[in-house]
Structures are given as C-alpha cells and as structure tokens.
Write a protein that holds these residues in place. Structure first.
Motif, PDB file in Angstrom:
ATOM      1  N   TYR A   1       0.670  -1.313   0.153  1.00  0.00           N
ATOM      2  CA  TYR A   1      -0.272   0.131   0.266  1.00  0.00           C
ATOM      3  C   TYR A   1       0.864   1.227   0.055  1.00  0.00           C
ATOM      4  O   TYR A   1       1.960   1.330   0.778  1.00  0.00           O
ATOM      5  CB  TYR A   1      -0.930  -0.064   1.273  1.00  0.00           C
ATOM      6  CG  TYR A   1      -1.902  -1.242   1.191  1.00  0.00           C
ATOM      7  CD1 TYR A   1      -3.199  -0.983   0.692  1.00  0.00           C
ATOM      8  CD2 TYR A   1      -1.600  -2.462   1.627  1.00  0.00           C
ATOM      9  CE1 TYR A   1      -4.193  -1.973   0.758  1.00  0.00           C
ATOM     10  CE2 TYR A   1      -2.582  -3.525   1.602  1.00  0.00           C
ATOM     11  CZ  TYR A   1      -3.727  -3.316   1.343  1.00  0.00           C
ATOM     12  OH  TYR A   1      -4.679  -4.315   1.317  1.00  0.00           O
ATOM     13  N   ALA A   2       0.449   2.373  -0.884  1.00  0.00           N
ATOM     14  CA  ALA A   2       1.092   3.391  -0.874  1.00  0.00           C
ATOM     15  C   ALA A   2       0.312   4.674  -1.039  1.00  0.00           C
ATOM     16  O   ALA A   2      -0.685   4.645  -1.803  1.00  0.00           O
ATOM     17  CB  ALA A   2       2.115   3.395  -2.181  1.00  0.00           C
ATOM     18  N   VAL A   3       0.786   5.639  -0.229  1.00  0.00           N
ATOM     19  CA  VAL A   3       0.163   7.010  -0.322  1.00  0.00           C
ATOM     20  C   VAL A   3       0.762   7.844  -1.588  1.00  0.00           C
ATOM     21  O   VAL A   3       1.770   8.499  -1.252  1.00  0.00           O
ATOM     22  CB  VAL A   3       0.232   7.934   0.944  1.00  0.00           C
ATOM     23  CG1 VAL A   3      -0.612   9.079   0.781  1.00  0.00           C
ATOM     24  CG2 VAL A   3      -0.424   6.780   2.269  1.00  0.00           C
TER      25      VAL A   3
ATOM     26  N   LEU B   1      -4.334  13.432   4.980  1.00  0.00           N
ATOM     27  CA  LEU B   1      -3.538  12.219   4.838  1.00  0.00           C
ATOM     28  C   LEU B   1      -2.335  12.446   4.151  1.00  0.00           C
ATOM     29  O   LEU B   1      -1.249  11.935   4.473  1.00  0.00           O
ATOM     30  CB  LEU B   1      -4.161  11.031   4.253  1.00  0.00           C
ATOM     31  CG  LEU B   1      -3.717   9.757   3.865  1.00  0.00           C
ATOM     32  CD1 LEU B   1      -3.378   9.156   5.588  1.00  0.00           C
ATOM     33  CD2 LEU B   1      -4.595   8.889   3.178  1.00  0.00           C
ATOM     34  N   ASP B   2      -2.127  13.338   2.989  1.00  0.00           N
ATOM     35  CA  ASP B   2      -0.959  13.616   2.441  1.00  0.00           C
ATOM     36  C   ASP B   2       0.185  14.153   3.302  1.00  0.00           C
ATOM     37  O   ASP B   2       1.433  14.052   3.217  1.00  0.00           O
ATOM     38  CB  ASP B   2      -1.266  14.438   1.085  1.00  0.00           C
ATOM     39  CG  ASP B   2      -0.104  14.722   0.406  1.00  0.00           C
ATOM     40  OD1 ASP B   2       0.801  13.869   0.340  1.00  0.00           O
ATOM     41  OD2 ASP B   2      -0.062  15.796  -0.321  1.00  0.00           O
TER      42      ASP B   2
ATOM     43  N   GLY C   1       2.207  11.571   3.307  1.00  0.00           N
ATOM     44  CA  GLY C   1       2.582  11.520   1.782  1.00  0.00           C
ATOM     45  C   GLY C   1       3.912  10.865   1.139  1.00  0.00           C
ATOM     46  O   GLY C   1       4.900  10.896   1.836  1.00  0.00           O
ATOM     47  N   GLY C   2       3.705  10.037   0.440  1.00  0.00           N
ATOM     48  CA  GLY C   2       4.674   9.305  -0.245  1.00  0.00           C
ATOM     49  C   GLY C   2       5.264   7.941   0.598  1.00  0.00           C
ATOM     50  O   GLY C   2       6.201   7.163   0.468  1.00  0.00           O
ATOM     51  N   ALA C   3       4.534   7.593   1.537  1.00  0.00           N
ATOM     52  CA  ALA C   3       4.758   6.400   2.529  1.00  0.00           C
ATOM     53  C   ALA C   3       4.242   5.254   1.955  1.00  0.00           C
ATOM     54  O   ALA C   3       3.241   5.259   1.102  1.00  0.00           O
ATOM     55  CB  ALA C   3       3.927   6.887   3.900  1.00  0.00           C
ATOM     56  N   LYS C   4       4.940   4.039   2.250  1.00  0.00           N
ATOM     57  CA  LYS C   4       4.634   2.938   1.998  1.00  0.00           C
ATOM     58  C   LYS C   4       4.306   1.929   2.978  1.00  0.00           C
ATOM     59  O   LYS C   4       5.023   1.861   3.859  1.00  0.00           O
ATOM     60  CB  LYS C   4       5.619   2.042   0.882  1.00  0.00           C
ATOM     61  CG  LYS C   4       5.645   3.110  -0.469  1.00  0.00           C
ATOM     62  CD  LYS C   4       7.092   2.384  -1.238  1.00  0.00           C
ATOM     63  CE  LYS C   4       7.001   3.084  -2.704  1.00  0.00           C
ATOM     64  NZ  LYS C   4       7.979   2.351  -3.340  1.00  0.00           N
ATOM     65  N   PHE C   5       3.167   1.092   2.837  1.00  0.00           N
ATOM     66  CA  PHE C   5       2.696   0.175   3.846  1.00  0.00           C
ATOM     67  C   PHE C   5       2.873  -1.205   3.654  1.00  0.00           C
ATOM     68  O   PHE C   5       2.427  -1.810   2.336  1.00  0.00           O
ATOM     69  CB  PHE C   5       1.646   0.385   4.544  1.00  0.00           C
ATOM     70  CG  PHE C   5       1.546   1.878   4.742  1.00  0.00           C
ATOM     71  CD1 PHE C   5       1.816   2.214   6.398  1.00  0.00           C
ATOM     72  CD2 PHE C   5       0.977   3.008   4.194  1.00  0.00           C
ATOM     73  CE1 PHE C   5       1.934   3.496   6.617  1.00  0.00           C
ATOM     74  CE2 PHE C   5       1.021   4.288   4.590  1.00  0.00           C
ATOM     75  CZ  PHE C   5       1.509   4.663   5.797  1.00  0.00           C
TER      76      PHE C   5
ATOM     77  N   ASP D   1      -8.420  -0.036   0.665  1.00  0.00           N
ATOM     78  CA  ASP D   1      -8.195  -0.748  -0.612  1.00  0.00           C
ATOM     79  C   ASP D   1      -7.782   0.323  -1.797  1.00  0.00           C
ATOM     80  O   ASP D   1      -7.179  -0.082  -2.701  1.00  0.00           O
ATOM     81  CB  ASP D   1      -9.505  -1.457  -0.975  1.00  0.00           C
ATOM     82  CG  ASP D   1      -9.816  -2.545   0.055  1.00  0.00           C
ATOM     83  OD1 ASP D   1      -8.752  -3.167   0.343  1.00  0.00           O
ATOM     84  OD2 ASP D   1     -11.032  -2.956  -0.027  1.00  0.00           O
ATOM     85  N   LEU D   2      -8.178   1.681  -1.582  1.00  0.00           N
ATOM     86  CA  LEU D   2      -7.854   2.565  -2.661  1.00  0.00           C
ATOM     87  C   LEU D   2      -6.357   2.725  -2.545  1.00  0.00           C
ATOM     88  O   LEU D   2      -5.815   3.281  -3.886  1.00  0.00           O
ATOM     89  CB  LEU D   2      -8.724   3.815  -2.261  1.00  0.00           C
ATOM     90  CG  LEU D   2     -10.058   3.909  -2.299  1.00  0.00           C
ATOM     91  CD1 LEU D   2     -10.763   5.280  -1.988  1.00  0.00           C
ATOM     92  CD2 LEU D   2     -10.732   3.464  -3.721  1.00  0.00           C
ATOM     93  N   PHE D   3      -5.476   2.432  -1.600  1.00  0.00           N
ATOM     94  CA  PHE D   3      -4.133   2.784  -1.507  1.00  0.00           C
ATOM     95  C   PHE D   3      -3.475   1.651  -1.865  1.00  0.00           C
ATOM     96  O   PHE D   3      -2.227   1.535  -1.904  1.00  0.00           O
ATOM     97  CB  PHE D   3      -3.529   3.253  -0.287  1.00  0.00           C
ATOM     98  CG  PHE D   3      -4.336   4.565  -0.025  1.00  0.00           C
ATOM     99  CD1 PHE D   3      -3.678   5.680  -0.600  1.00  0.00           C
ATOM    100  CD2 PHE D   3      -5.669   4.537   0.651  1.00  0.00           C
ATOM    101  CE1 PHE D   3      -4.080   7.040  -0.090  1.00  0.00           C
ATOM    102  CE2 PHE D   3      -6.160   6.023   1.005  1.00  0.00           C
ATOM    103  CZ  PHE D   3      -5.221   7.240   0.552  1.00  0.00           C
ATOM    104  N   ARG D   4      -4.046   0.401  -2.406  1.00  0.00           N
ATOM    105  CA  ARG D   4      -3.470  -0.908  -2.474  1.00  0.00           C
ATOM    106  C   ARG D   4      -2.685  -0.549  -3.929  1.00  0.00           C
ATOM    107  O   ARG D   4      -3.041  -0.147  -4.859  1.00  0.00           O
ATOM    108  CB  ARG D   4      -4.418  -1.989  -2.756  1.00  0.00           C
ATOM    109  CG  ARG D   4      -3.652  -3.308  -3.071  1.00  0.00           C
ATOM    110  CD  ARG D   4      -4.886  -4.378  -2.982  1.00  0.00           C
ATOM    111  NE  ARG D   4      -4.153  -5.503  -3.152  1.00  0.00           N
ATOM    112  CZ  ARG D   4      -4.918  -6.888  -3.417  1.00  0.00           C
ATOM    113  NH1 ARG D   4      -6.298  -6.873  -3.395  1.00  0.00           N
ATOM    114  NH2 ARG D   4      -4.248  -7.943  -3.587  1.00  0.00           N
TER     115      ARG D   4
END
Length: 433
Positions: free
Chosen positions: A77-79, A99-100, A104-108, A137-140
């Motif tokens: 998952y990534a922003v 959230l940004d 912002g730019g983070a990965k999970f 799910d939108l950031f998947r």
C-alpha cells in the motif's frame, strides 16, 4: 533485358501476382504459423503483459522465486498522488490533504498498517471500520490484473514493486500474453494419441476413396466407350451431376437417403428392419457412405477425363486388333489400358492430393463422427484452427497439421512420378533421339 521480355513479364504480371497472393503467401504463412503457439488467447497481432491471480501458482515452475510470488500476491500500500486522488473522490478533499501531510509518499506492507495510518486522521477521522477498510483498498499497489502494452512498461512496474532483479526476466516472459515461436506443435503431433488416429483415418479414407474414384471412373469410361455416341453422352452427363452439384445440396440428398425416416429405412421397414440413421449408426456405416459420397464425385471427374483419353486413341488400332481376332476384353487389356498410363497418373495424383486436403463432404455428412471415428487429418486441422468446441482456436497447431499435409503431398507426388515413370512422358520422341 529485351523489350519482348519486358512485354511478356507485363502480360504475366497479373498471373504472377495471383500466384503470389493465393498460393505462395498462404504456404509461407502456414509454415510460419506452424512454428508458433498462436491461438485465440494470444491473438494474432501481438500481445500484452499481464499477471493474474491464477498465474501465481505456475510462476515458481517457470523460474520465478517464492519471494517475488509472495510480493506479487501480498500487494503493498502506498500514499501516492494517484491513490490520493481516488481517496479524495470517495472521502473528500480535506481528508486527502491531511493524509498527504501525515503520510505523503509513505509505503505500507499490509492492509492493517494502512488502516492504522487512516486512523491517525484528526480533523475528520474515519470512525467506522468498514470505511477504513474501503479507504485502505484505494491505496493498494498491485499489478495483478493490470495490462501493460509494452515490455518496458511491465519492467518498470515490477521494478517499482520491488521484485528482485534475478526474477524479472522470468516474470516478464511468463507475463507475456502474445504468441511466440516454438516447436511444441510438432511435439504434440508426435505425442498425442489422437494424431495417430487421425492419420489412420486419413489412410483409410484416401485408399478406399481413391480406389473407388480411379477404378469406378475407369470402368464407366470403358463401359461408355463402346456405346453409341448419343447414349454415351447422356450417360456421362447423368454421372457428372455429383461433380457440378453444390456440396451442401449433394450431401443433403445422401442424408435424406440414410436418416432414420429416409428412403433406405422406408424401403427396409416392410422387411422388419428397424429404422436407424444409416450414415451415423456405426463407424463402418459412416465410412461406407463417406467413400460413396466422395467416390461418386471423384469417379465422375475420372470418367470424363478417361473418356476423352480413350477417344484420342486412333480407331485404326482397334480395327487392327479386331482383324487379329481380339475380343472386347483383349482390346481393353492390350490396346486401351497400356495407353492410359498418363491419364491414370494424373487422376491418381490429383485425387490423392485432393482427398488429403479436402474435408467438406465429411464435415457436412458426419462432422468426424460417430465419436471422431471419421475425423481425418484435414478435418482435424480445420477443427483445431477454425472450429474448436472449447472456444480457444489454436492457429499454430492447426497450421502444423496443414504443414504436415503439404509435406506428405510433396512426397506422394514424387513417388507417383517415379512409379509411373514420368521421365518417359516428358522425354523426346524416339524418332527425334
């Protein structure tokens, strides 16, 4: 190059173009397609790159490491700006901006971590667990199910996903959905039991039908040779009808004769014989009528050509034989048949090549049934490449079937030319030697 030569080539150019387009080009394409795995699933004009969830199971078998498979299946998952835009459309611009600012730019690595990040929103938090799961799910970030038009696009996607470099080549080759060059079609032809059954069916079909075509056609020609001219012409015209009738109408006539309510069953019913479909009841019945259907067509052509050849023989030879006391059978055996070698060569070679490659009468009559017992090689090529019951048309495998027929036809032609001593036909007359 002289003017006459250029003029001759100019007149021949339409014929040469037709030969190139309708003979050489199909043969060349058949050879090329035979060495490919081209099918409906791969397409004809090229393919794209795609990995689906069902493909994950076969990736280790083609050399993709377990870590890469787990990475593809796990989906991080990534922003990112793209995912933030989707989040803003669903849950509002204010939440997306916050959230940004926070991540912002983070990965999970997993969905739970992404939900915790969403839970940190303070101004307008997502209080319901269901909303947080939907938003996560939108950031998947996953390439499963995505189509990439070029190899470079797919390589960039798996690189961004973090797939190890050692697995990228094998993964790229496994993801390609287009056709590739291969010799697998010929390996299948050699290994599949059905191939040998089709080959045996083709031998049965060609041998039996060819014997009927040549033998019965020659018999009809010799029988009408001694008839009065008007009677012979009428008889030949009647026997030539199977050749000029449309194949669909011709086979429909045979089906009317053989179906369970047809002419044969109606004639046999008074004798206590139960009505059956005589054409498809057993394999023996099917082969009998296939030989008759194709045999009458071939025999009518043979009759016309043999009759023309017989009429070209000088009558003085027959008169001389009669003076020597030869009867009709002796005239046929010692005068007519020895001079029929070349017409018999032509009819035999022509009918052999025609029977090897033709299947329309079998398709209309039995469609290879019952139980594929009458499926010949050419019909198998048609079913494989153009009319597959499974829906996935295998153009490459069908072309391999066709290429095998081309090779067999060339070998049989060379054998016929040697057996009938074709070199004597094209040699100079002895008086000129």
């Amino acid at each position: 190059m002289t003017r006459q030569t250029l003029l001759g080539l100019g007149f021949l150019s339409p014929a040469l173009l037709a030969v190139m387009m309708f003979f050489l080009l199909p043969v060349v394409l058949t050879v090329v397609f035979a060495f490919t795995n081209m099918s409906t699933s791969t397409g004809i004009l090229g393919g794209e790159y795609q990995i689906s969830e069902s493909d994950l199971r076969r990736l280790p078998a083609v050399g993709v490491g377990e870590d890469a498979v787990a990475l593809l299946a796990g989906a991080g998952y990534a922003v990112q700006p793209e995912t933030l835009a989707q989040f803003a459309a669903e849950f509002g611009e204010d939440r997306a901006a916050e959230l940004d600012k926070l991540h912002g730019g983070a990965k999970f690595d997993d969905q739970r971590a992404m939900e915790r990040a969403l839970k940190e929103l303070r101004r307008n938090p997502l209080r319901k667990v269901r909303d947080r799961k939907t938003a996560a799910d939108l950031f998947r970030v996953s390439i499963l199910g995505q189509r990439f038009a070029t190899r470079d696009d797919f390589a960039l996607a798996i690189t961004d996903l973090g797939v190890p470099e050692r697995d990228r080549l094998a993964l790229t080759e496994a993801a390609y959905t287009g056709w590739t060059f291969t010799t697998q079609n010929f390996e299948l032809l050699w290994e599949l039991p059905a191939t040998w059954r089709y080959a045996l069916n083709s031998v049965i079909y060609v041998v039996l039908t060819l014997g009927f075509n040549v033998g019965f056609g020659l018999f009809l020609a010799l029988s009408t040779f001694y008839l009065p001219s008007r009677t012979a012409q009428t008889f030949r015209a009647i026997w030539f009808l199977p050749r000029i009738l449309p194949p669909v109408l011709y086979v429909l006539m045979w089906q009317w004769l053989t179906w369970d309510q047809g002419f044969i069953s109606a004639m046999l019913r008074p004798f206590g014989i139960e009505p059956i479909n005589w054409m498809r009841h057993t394999a023996t019945h099917a082969w009998t009528f296939i030989v008759l259907i194709n045999g009458c067509v071939g025999a009518s052509l043979g009759m016309i050509l043999f009759s023309s050849s017989l009429r070209a023989i000088p009558e003085t030879q027959l008169f001389a034989a009669q003076v020597d006391g030869a009867n009709r059978w002796q005239q046929v055996r010692h005068v007519l048949l020895p001079q029929m070698r070349w017409p018999i060569l032509f009819i035999t070679s022509y009918q052999t090549l025609s029977l090897l490659t033709s299947f329309e009468y079998i398709l209309l009559a039995t469609d290879g049934g019952p139980g594929r017992q009458t499926e010949v090689w050419a019909l198998a090529a048609y079913h494989t490449a153009l009319s597959n019951y499974g829906g996935n048309l295998e153009y490459g495998l069908g072309a391999a079937y066709a290429l095998a027929l081309v090779i067999i036809g060339i070998l049989l032609s060379a054998l016929y030319l040697r057996f009938f001593k074709f070199s004597e036909l094209v040699a100079k007359p002895r008086i000129e030697q």
